[in-house]
Write a protein that holds these residues in place. Sequence first.
Motif, PDB file in Angstrom:
ATOM      1  N   GLY A  25       6.807   3.132   9.205  1.00  0.00           N
ATOM      2  CA  GLY A  25       6.693   2.451   7.925  1.00  0.00           C
ATOM      3  C   GLY A  25       5.304   2.611   7.334  1.00  0.00           C
ATOM      4  O   GLY A  25       5.151   2.829   6.127  1.00  0.00           O
ATOM      5  N   PHE A  26       4.277   2.536   8.188  1.00  0.00           N
ATOM      6  CA  PHE A  26       2.903   2.715   7.710  1.00  0.00           C
ATOM      7  C   PHE A  26       2.690   4.141   7.214  1.00  0.00           C
ATOM      8  O   PHE A  26       2.092   4.356   6.152  1.00  0.00           O
ATOM      9  N   ILE A  27       3.179   5.116   7.973  1.00  0.00           N
ATOM     10  CA  ILE A  27       3.013   6.516   7.571  1.00  0.00           C
ATOM     11  C   ILE A  27       3.756   6.789   6.269  1.00  0.00           C
ATOM     12  O   ILE A  27       3.241   7.450   5.363  1.00  0.00           O
ATOM     13  N   GLY A  28       4.987   6.273   6.164  1.00  0.00           N
ATOM     14  CA  GLY A  28       5.744   6.458   4.937  1.00  0.00           C
ATOM     15  C   GLY A  28       5.056   5.832   3.743  1.00  0.00           C
ATOM     16  O   GLY A  28       4.994   6.421   2.662  1.00  0.00           O
ATOM     17  N   ALA A  29       4.527   4.631   3.934  1.00  0.00           N
ATOM     18  CA  ALA A  29       3.822   3.945   2.850  1.00  0.00           C
ATOM     19  C   ALA A  29       2.579   4.718   2.434  1.00  0.00           C
ATOM     20  O   ALA A  29       2.270   4.845   1.238  1.00  0.00           O
ATOM     21  N   LEU A  30       1.867   5.261   3.406  1.00  0.00           N
ATOM     22  CA  LEU A  30       0.658   6.028   3.104  1.00  0.00           C
ATOM     23  C   LEU A  30       0.989   7.282   2.308  1.00  0.00           C
ATOM     24  O   LEU A  30       0.305   7.610   1.325  1.00  0.00           O
ATOM     25  N   CYS A  31       2.069   7.981   2.715  1.00  0.00           N
ATOM     26  CA  CYS A  31       2.463   9.202   2.004  1.00  0.00           C
ATOM     27  C   CYS A  31       2.901   8.889   0.577  1.00  0.00           C
ATOM     28  O   CYS A  31       2.564   9.602  -0.367  1.00  0.00           O
ATOM     29  N   ALA A  32       3.669   7.806   0.411  1.00  0.00           N
ATOM     30  CA  ALA A  32       4.130   7.428  -0.924  1.00  0.00           C
ATOM     31  C   ALA A  32       2.967   6.987  -1.807  1.00  0.00           C
ATOM     32  O   ALA A  32       2.910   7.324  -2.998  1.00  0.00           O
ATOM     33  N   TRP A  33       2.032   6.261  -1.225  1.00  0.00           N
ATOM     34  CA  TRP A  33       0.869   5.804  -1.998  1.00  0.00           C
ATOM     35  C   TRP A  33       0.004   6.992  -2.439  1.00  0.00           C
ATOM     36  O   TRP A  33      -0.517   7.020  -3.550  1.00  0.00           O
ATOM     37  N   ALA A  34      -0.095   7.994  -1.549  1.00  0.00           N
ATOM     38  CA  ALA A  34      -0.931   9.159  -1.864  1.00  0.00           C
ATOM     39  C   ALA A  34      -0.283  10.062  -2.908  1.00  0.00           C
ATOM     40  O   ALA A  34      -0.983  10.825  -3.588  1.00  0.00           O
ATOM     41  N   SER A  35       1.030   9.987  -3.066  1.00  0.00           N
ATOM     42  CA  SER A  35       1.725  10.843  -4.045  1.00  0.00           C
ATOM     43  C   SER A  35       1.720  10.152  -5.404  1.00  0.00           C
ATOM     44  O   SER A  35       2.767   9.792  -5.962  1.00  0.00           O
ATOM     45  N   SER A  36       0.552   9.983  -5.951  1.00  0.00           N
ATOM     46  CA  SER A  36       0.399   9.180  -7.166  1.00  0.00           C
ATOM     47  C   SER A  36       0.986   9.846  -8.401  1.00  0.00           C
ATOM     48  O   SER A  36       1.263   9.176  -9.398  1.00  0.00           O
ATOM     49  N   ASP A  37       1.193  11.179  -8.364  1.00  0.00           N
ATOM     50  CA  ASP A  37       1.721  11.877  -9.536  1.00  0.00           C
ATOM     51  C   ASP A  37       3.243  11.837  -9.614  1.00  0.00           C
ATOM     52  O   ASP A  37       3.810  12.166 -10.652  1.00  0.00           O
ATOM     53  N   GLU A  38       3.885  11.442  -8.524  1.00  0.00           N
ATOM     54  CA  GLU A  38       5.340  11.434  -8.498  1.00  0.00           C
ATOM     55  C   GLU A  38       5.878  10.127  -9.079  1.00  0.00           C
ATOM     56  O   GLU A  38       5.510   9.039  -8.634  1.00  0.00           O
ATOM     57  N   THR A  39       6.733  10.247 -10.079  1.00  0.00           N
ATOM     58  CA  THR A  39       7.283   9.049 -10.732  1.00  0.00           C
ATOM     59  C   THR A  39       8.773   8.863 -10.467  1.00  0.00           C
ATOM     60  O   THR A  39       9.320   7.812 -10.798  1.00  0.00           O
ATOM     61  N   ASN A  40       9.417   9.873  -9.888  1.00  0.00           N
ATOM     62  CA  ASN A  40      10.844   9.766  -9.586  1.00  0.00           C
ATOM     63  C   ASN A  40      11.021   9.078  -8.238  1.00  0.00           C
ATOM     64  O   ASN A  40      10.501   9.533  -7.220  1.00  0.00           O
ATOM     65  N   ARG A  41      11.748   7.975  -8.237  1.00  0.00           N
ATOM     66  CA  ARG A  41      11.882   7.181  -7.020  1.00  0.00           C
ATOM     67  C   ARG A  41      12.553   7.950  -5.883  1.00  0.00           C
ATOM     68  O   ARG A  41      12.161   7.841  -4.724  1.00  0.00           O
ATOM     69  N   LEU A  42      13.595   8.719  -6.196  1.00  0.00           N
ATOM     70  CA  LEU A  42      14.304   9.463  -5.158  1.00  0.00           C
ATOM     71  C   LEU A  42      13.411  10.531  -4.531  1.00  0.00           C
ATOM     72  O   LEU A  42      13.411  10.735  -3.311  1.00  0.00           O
ATOM     73  N   LYS A  43      12.647  11.219  -5.363  1.00  0.00           N
ATOM     74  CA  LYS A  43      11.735  12.230  -4.834  1.00  0.00           C
ATOM     75  C   LYS A  43      10.646  11.578  -3.990  1.00  0.00           C
ATOM     76  O   LYS A  43      10.247  12.115  -2.953  1.00  0.00           O
ATOM     77  N   LEU A  44      10.183  10.424  -4.447  1.00  0.00           N
ATOM     78  CA  LEU A  44       9.159   9.711  -3.694  1.00  0.00           C
ATOM     79  C   LEU A  44       9.707   9.253  -2.343  1.00  0.00           C
ATOM     80  O   LEU A  44       9.028   9.320  -1.321  1.00  0.00           O
ATOM     81  N   LEU A  45      10.968   8.804  -2.329  1.00  0.00           N
ATOM     82  CA  LEU A  45      11.597   8.410  -1.068  1.00  0.00           C
ATOM     83  C   LEU A  45      11.720   9.596  -0.127  1.00  0.00           C
ATOM     84  O   LEU A  45      11.495   9.470   1.080  1.00  0.00           O
ATOM     85  N   ALA A  46      12.062  10.765  -0.677  1.00  0.00           N
ATOM     86  CA  ALA A  46      12.170  11.969   0.147  1.00  0.00           C
ATOM     87  C   ALA A  46      10.820  12.320   0.764  1.00  0.00           C
ATOM     88  O   ALA A  46      10.735  12.723   1.933  1.00  0.00           O
ATOM     89  N   ILE A  47       9.755  12.156  -0.007  1.00  0.00           N
ATOM     90  CA  ILE A  47       8.404  12.407   0.512  1.00  0.00           C
ATOM     91  C   ILE A  47       8.084  11.422   1.633  1.00  0.00           C
ATOM     92  O   ILE A  47       7.527  11.790   2.670  1.00  0.00           O
ATOM     93  N   ALA A  48       8.473  10.171   1.413  1.00  0.00           N
ATOM     94  CA  ALA A  48       8.179   9.121   2.401  1.00  0.00           C
ATOM     95  C   ALA A  48       8.964   9.334   3.690  1.00  0.00           C
ATOM     96  O   ALA A  48       8.522   8.931   4.763  1.00  0.00           O
ATOM     97  N   VAL A  49      10.138   9.946   3.591  1.00  0.00           N
ATOM     98  CA  VAL A  49      10.953  10.195   4.781  1.00  0.00           C
ATOM     99  C   VAL A  49      10.456  11.423   5.542  1.00  0.00           C
ATOM    100  O   VAL A  49      10.527  11.483   6.776  1.00  0.00           O
TER     101      VAL A  49
END
Length: 242
Positions: free
Chosen positions: A67-91
Amino acid sequence: MSTSAEESGALAGYTRVLIGILGGLAAAMTKYIGQDHAMIFPGDGAFDANRAFVALAGYCVLMVILGFIGALCAWASSDETNRLKLLAIAVAAPSMITTFLGGEVDRDQEAWLLTSPIISVSTFISPAQAQEIDPNPLTKQYEKPGLWDYVSSGWGFVSRTKEPPAWVIVGSFADKSSAERYASEIAAEDPGLAPYIGFKTNGVYPVLVGGITNRTDAPKILERANQIEAVRNADAFISSGW
């Protein structure tokens, strides 16, 4: 004039973090379904409460990490605005970690599972103690399993970094008072074995010794327990981990 995050289409920081945490949890659930579910529920209605609780403790640790790693990756992807793409990055990143942890049981572990009986027992009831622990330094002393024992064994389960846990079952009784008397008898003979009573399972109360051990040390504990006449007459055995 500044534009708000909502007007610009950007996701708020807490939203990104939440999506990241969900991505980490999704990676953990994928590992469980793909790698570990069959070991906790091996089929034919078999279910080992000890095995399941150890796995749960390990997955609690794993979900915090992923959960921490996923949160860090999602937080760092500041240019991504699509929720599904952001979830894919977090996974993605947590999934690489679960793949690295592996999911296969080695041949020795598989043989251990196939030849070891399964018994559903829980181990939170206080150990029976009839006297002080043997002060002889040559005699290894055991303790009733604590939270750390479950967490440690659980992490070994999800990461495959430790031997599977094992429990030495020295007797089962239909009523708790008989189980307590039996545990006290063992404690009187060899208090270092630290006998304790499990929750009622399949109509009986199991009596265990040696805490949470492993398949290497369990036979030694069983041999030690069999030095006690009452245990020899009770057909004690080893219950496997996974």
